[in-house]
Design an enzyme around this catalytic site. Structure first.
Site, PDB file in Angstrom:
ATOM      1  N   GLU A   1       5.520  -3.397   0.614  1.00  0.00           N
ATOM      2  CA  GLU A   1       5.527  -3.181  -0.825  1.00  0.00           C
ATOM      3  C   GLU A   1       4.786  -1.873  -1.046  1.00  0.00           C
ATOM      4  OE1 GLU A   1       6.770  -5.322  -3.271  1.00  0.00           O
ATOM      5  OE2 GLU A   1       7.691  -6.443  -1.638  1.00  0.00           O
TER       6      GLU A   1
ATOM      7  N   CYS B   1       1.401  -0.063  -8.706  1.00  0.00           N
ATOM      8  CA  CYS B   1       2.638   0.422  -8.098  1.00  0.00           C
ATOM      9  C   CYS B   1       3.788   0.423  -9.099  1.00  0.00           C
ATOM     10  CB  CYS B   1       3.019  -0.418  -6.880  1.00  0.00           C
ATOM     11  SG  CYS B   1       3.109  -2.180  -7.223  1.00  0.00           S
TER      12      CYS B   1
ATOM     13  N   GLY C   1       0.821  -1.216   0.000  1.00  0.00           N
ATOM     14  CA  GLY C   1       0.000   0.000   0.000  1.00  0.00           C
ATOM     15  C   GLY C   1       0.842   1.248   0.000  1.00  0.00           C
ATOM     16  N   SER C   2       0.391   2.251   0.726  1.00  0.00           N
ATOM     17  CA  SER C   2       1.051   3.558   0.682  1.00  0.00           C
ATOM     18  C   SER C   2       2.125   3.693   1.754  1.00  0.00           C
ATOM     19  CB  SER C   2       0.021   4.664   0.908  1.00  0.00           C
ATOM     20  OG  SER C   2      -0.362   4.650   2.276  1.00  0.00           O
TER      21      SER C   2
END
Lengths: 470, 449
Positions: free
Chosen positions: A208, A243, A186-187
């Site tokens: 990640e 991403c 995620g962020s």
């Protein structure tokens, strides 16, 4: 509730349920069956959540998840085997090996952009490595989340693999528990929260995260091919919400206009609509078009003259992100740099592929990760440059710096959720008295020799020099 | 200079230090293979030329006999650095990832895994092996091509000063810095973002370090303490432990002393519990003047006493008895995962059970400690004993990022990758992902849907 879940999983893990290769293989086989039998349901959920075209669902989520599962099934026995390694002359005779073991009970928090794949892939690694797992799918992709909650218990051992749905409060409750590993996709913002929560229990973490992935386009490339690959990478993958999507392009000033022209053309070319009938003719077409393509052309060919109407374009995940993206291009300094696209449809949450040229570096668009169908091109005077990435299970997938820590895919997933335990086995022979106090000068000499790998010193040591009184 | 004046830099918050090192790293200096080899050679020279000084500082800080210092710190380090010198070229070379599994959509392609340095890294070392715990990770970080800051433990001040004075002389002072000081210095350093931090020490401080690291998404490796158990299946009746102890430690100079008064008190407090004191069967003598504690054996102290719940980190050895030796496995499983499990046994079945049913950083059968000196197995904890592994190639890996690189040529394009999507394209992709090329060929020429 989170506490109970963890307790139950710890008990299952302690009982040894997840360790045998047969159990792990059974779970992986069940996952393959699930993906095959429920492909239609999965595709429907992905369409609900993201208006993801069926092709993208198949190409980027379903087929990759299935092959990842099969890869793990094939590799499992080998990955689980201890690896023999050389022992040292100083511990002669001895044997050494590295034994992979599961970490225990792991938490996997997945993301909304590839909600199926980014949940299944780490789960596959965790199961292959012999762990008990909690999967917390993203609440921003609710259809996929409830699909997991419904399907997983039907296929896998739910005393060891559980799905916990929910948003911020449920995730916080989960992060308050002790885990043996946390895997988060995620962020960066939430990544920091996860890492801080893990610090309390000294839990190892894999993150990640996103990043601005640049694409460098040199002038001596096969432009049409490059552009198609960039275009499908940017807009054919969840419409820029990945991403690893190309975030922006860097190319030389002289080359940029041609790049843009071709890209637009690819996106609107009408030839293709006519030649669908015979695939062979289709192929010939490709060969002709090779001479004419660039970004605009490619985009027209992919999505037609009105991309917002194309069924092959995914929508933006929700209104919050739609708002964020439209604001990025509404900024005056930015809006005047649009060379293609810019159309938006708030009701259907769609944004058309948009290309911009030389947006000033101090704008929000050029600083944060875009995560959308907007492609800025940055031109430089001259250049000298290299390449980019995909899913090969023999390549580790993961970030560095702000794009995260830890890697997975293929055997790297297995390793991500394993502890590689060093095991040294000695016999009782080969006593080197040189090791033990009193540390006389003679002993030190022999020890020096042994440590330096001297065979002679080894012989002396084995023969029991220096002699000692008992 | 390599050693930074703590008060000055601290006042500036170490921003200058980090900035300088980042600049040096970005210049590409540390990535060059020749540079890395020269640093490793510098370390070897340091260990050879300054050996006597090293023995002196270790004796000052810990009362270690030179024999122990050579065996456990200098000797092991030199061997390890030489091993890195011999293997670095291989470790740093890109590794081809297997082609067999590249699906046709990405054919042809070359897949490589390229190790690259992380950037600017920070190493916190501990006082008990003050040289080894600083220089082993340093050698890995340099081999991997990073710029490095070493923060030695202030509790071993002579070694810390030795490192501060000598590392700049033997290594590239622009890329390797030593920062001396205590907890406040450590805290200030952690205010910055690092490309990796390795911390060796207690869980309490490890947790603080990791919490600070979280703010910057700094990856961390933690080498923490633990109670390392030793399972003993049998005893050779010809040599009992008491005579062995007497033989080893007849002269007190063969034993290191306790680090300082704080730890001396901590250890004597362990025996303050009357039940624990009553279980002493050998030794138990404490000399506060010389900070020495006799090797002490205890038999079955209560399991809820401090000596059985906290890491002892001293010369007290409790012996816990069980009915049958296999019960020791259940005992271990109820405790936090240790850094090492030792077992002395000839029973192959027991060995297998220990490997399979317990979890620990490592397992050593029929010996102790020696696994630390082995370059071929990873050294590091799991669970409560930490995460991250090093020694040998693992030291190189700890401070590297394995970058995946996929190179494609412009030849050969498959249109079924691209929109507009339709069923026939999906069909072709299905065949590609099944590696079913014959069927694909027929589909391409229009003879199959």
């Amino acid at each position: 509730m989170a506490e109970e879940t963890v307790r139950e999983l710890r008990a299952s893990f302690a009982a040894g349920r997840t360790r045998p290769a047969e159990w792990r293989a059974a779970q992986l086989k069940a996952l393959v069956r699930m993906i095959e039998e429920k492909e239609a349901d999965i595709t429907a959920a992905l369409h609900d959540d993201l208006a993801k075209p069926q092709m993208e669902s198949y190409l980027h989520e379903i087929s990759l998840a299935k092959s990842s599962c099969k890869f793990a099934l094939n590799g499992l026995k080998n990955w689980m085997k201890p690896e023999k390694v050389p022992a040292a002359i100083t511990t002669f005779p001895s044997s050494a090996q590295i034994v992979p073991e599961p970490l225990g009970v792991v938490l996997i928090i997945s993301a909304w952009n590839y909600p199926f794949l980014l949940s299944i892939d780490p789960v596959i690694g965790a199961i292959a490595a012999g762990n008990a797992v909690v999967l917390k799918p993203s609440e921003i992709a609710p259809a996929t989340s409830s699909l997991f909650a419904k399907l997983l218990p039907e296929y896998v051992d739910n005393t060891c693999i559980k799905v916990v749905e929910g948003g911020v409060s449920e995730t916080t409750a989960l992060l308050e528990q002790r885990w043996d590993k946390i895997f988060y996709t995620g962020s960066g913002t939430v990544g920091r929260i996860v890492l801080a929560a893990a610090a309390k229990y000294l839990t190892p973490v894999a993150l990640e995260l996103g990043g601005k992935c640049p694409v460098i386009v040199d002038s001596n490339v096969d432009l049409h091919v490059a552009v198609k690959r960039i275009a499908v990478g940017k807009w054919g993958c969840n419409n820029g919400q990945a991403c690893i999507s190309p975030d922006y392009i860097i190319t030389t000033k002289s080359f940029a206009p041609e790049l843009v022209k071709i890209t637009i053309s690819i996106m609107t070319n009408e030839f293709l609509a006519q030649s669908q009938k015979l695939n062979f003719q289709y192929l010939i077409h490709e060969i002709n078009l090779w001479q004419l393509d660039s970004l605009k052309r490619v985009l027209e060919r992919f999505y037609g003259k009105d991309p917002l109407e194309s069924a092959d374009l995914s929508r933006i995940v929700n209104s919050k992100h739609f708002q964020r993206l439209t604001e990025l291009i509404e900024e005056k300094k930015v809006a005047e740099k649009i060379v293609y696209g810019g159309q938006t449809d708030e009701k259907r949450l769609k944004i058309a592929p948009t290309i911009l040229m030389d947006v000033p570096q101090d704008t929000a668009l050029m600083t944060g990760e875009i995560f959308g169908p907007i492609l800025p091109i940055v031109t430089v005077i001259s250049s000298r440059l290299p390449n980019a990435q995909l899913t090969n299970p023999y390549l580790p997938f993961g970030g560095v710096g702000d794009s995260g820590m830890g890697c997975y895919h293929g055997k790297f997933s297995f390793d991500c959720f394993s502890h590689k335990k060093g095991v040294l086995i000695r016999g009782f022979g080969g006593e080197a008295t040189a090791r033990y106090p009193p540390y006389t000068p003679e002993k030190q000499k022999i020890l020096r020799g042994l440590i330096n790998g001297s065979f002679f010193a080894l012989i002396l040591a084995l023969l029991g020099f220096p002699r000692e009184k008992r | 200079m390599g050693s930074v004046s703590a008060p000055e830099e601290m006042a500036l918050g170490f921003g200058g230090l980090v900035g300088d090192l980042t600049e040096v790293y970005e210049s590409g200096r540390t990535r060059d293979l020749e540079w890395r080899l020269s640093q490793l050679r510098g370390l070897v020279r340091l260990l050879e030329e300054k050996e006597e000084d090293i023995f002196d500082v270790l004796r000052e800080d810990l009362g270690k006999h030179r024999g122990e210092s050579f065996r456990d710190e200098v000797g092991v380090l030199k061997k390890s650095v030489v091993d890195k010198l011999q293997n670095l070229k291989n470790w740093a070379a890109p590794e081809k990832a297997t082609q067999a599994h590249t699906p046709l959509v990405a054919f042809p392609a070359t897949a490589l895994v390229v190790p690259e340095p992380l950037g600017v890294v920070l190493i916190f070392s501990c006082w008990n092996l003050p040289l080894g715990l600083a220089l082993e990770p340093l050698s890995g970080a340099l081999a991997a091509g990073n710029a490095v800051v070493v923060k030695p433990s202030e509790l071993a001040p002579s070694t810390s000063a030795f490192l501060a004075a000598n590392l700049p002389k033997y290594l590239d002072a622009k890329a390797v810095k030593v920062v001396e000081g205590g907890a406040e210095v450590g805290e200030k350093l952690m205010e910055h973002r690092w490309d990796k931090v390795l911390f060796t020490g207690s869980s309490r401080v490890g947790s603080l370090i990791m919490t600070k690291a979280a703010k910057h998404l700094t990856p961390v490796a933690l080498e923490l303490g633990s109670k390392c158990p030793c399972i003993v299946d049998w005893l050779d009746s010809n040599r009992d432990s008491q005579s062995t102890l007497k033989r080893f430690f007849t002269k007190p100079e063969y034993m290191a002393r306790i680090l300082n008064e704080k730890h001396f008190k901590r250890l004597s407090d362990l025996l303050a519990d009357k039940r624990v004191a009553a279980s002493v069967v050998h030794g138990g003598h404490f000399n506060p003047k010389t900070l020495s504690v006799e090797p002490t054996l205890l038999l079955n102290p209560p399991l809820d006493s401090d000596i059985m719940t906290e890491e002892i980190f001293g010369p007290l050895l409790p012996i816990i008895t069980v009915k049958k030796i296999e019960d020791s496995i259940r005992f271990l499983k109820s405790k936090p995962k240790p850094l090492a499990i030792y077992a002395f046994t000839r029973n192959e079945k027991l060995k297998s059970r220990i490997i399979e049913e317990t979890s620990s950083g490592s397992v050593t059968f029929n010996d102790a400690i020696v696994q630390y000196g082995l370059d071929s197995i990873p050294f590091g904890g799991v669970g409560h004993s930490g995460f991250g592994q090093y020694h040998g190639k693992y030291s190189f890996d700890m401070f590297s990022h394995k970058k995946a690189v996929l190179k494609r040529s412009f030849l050969i394009e498959f249109m079924f990758r691209y929109p507009p999507w339709d069923d026939s394209k999906i069909g072709m992709l299905r065949r590609v992902y099944r590696f079913d090329y014959i069927s694909l060929f027929f589909a391409l020429i229009g003879l199959r849907r």
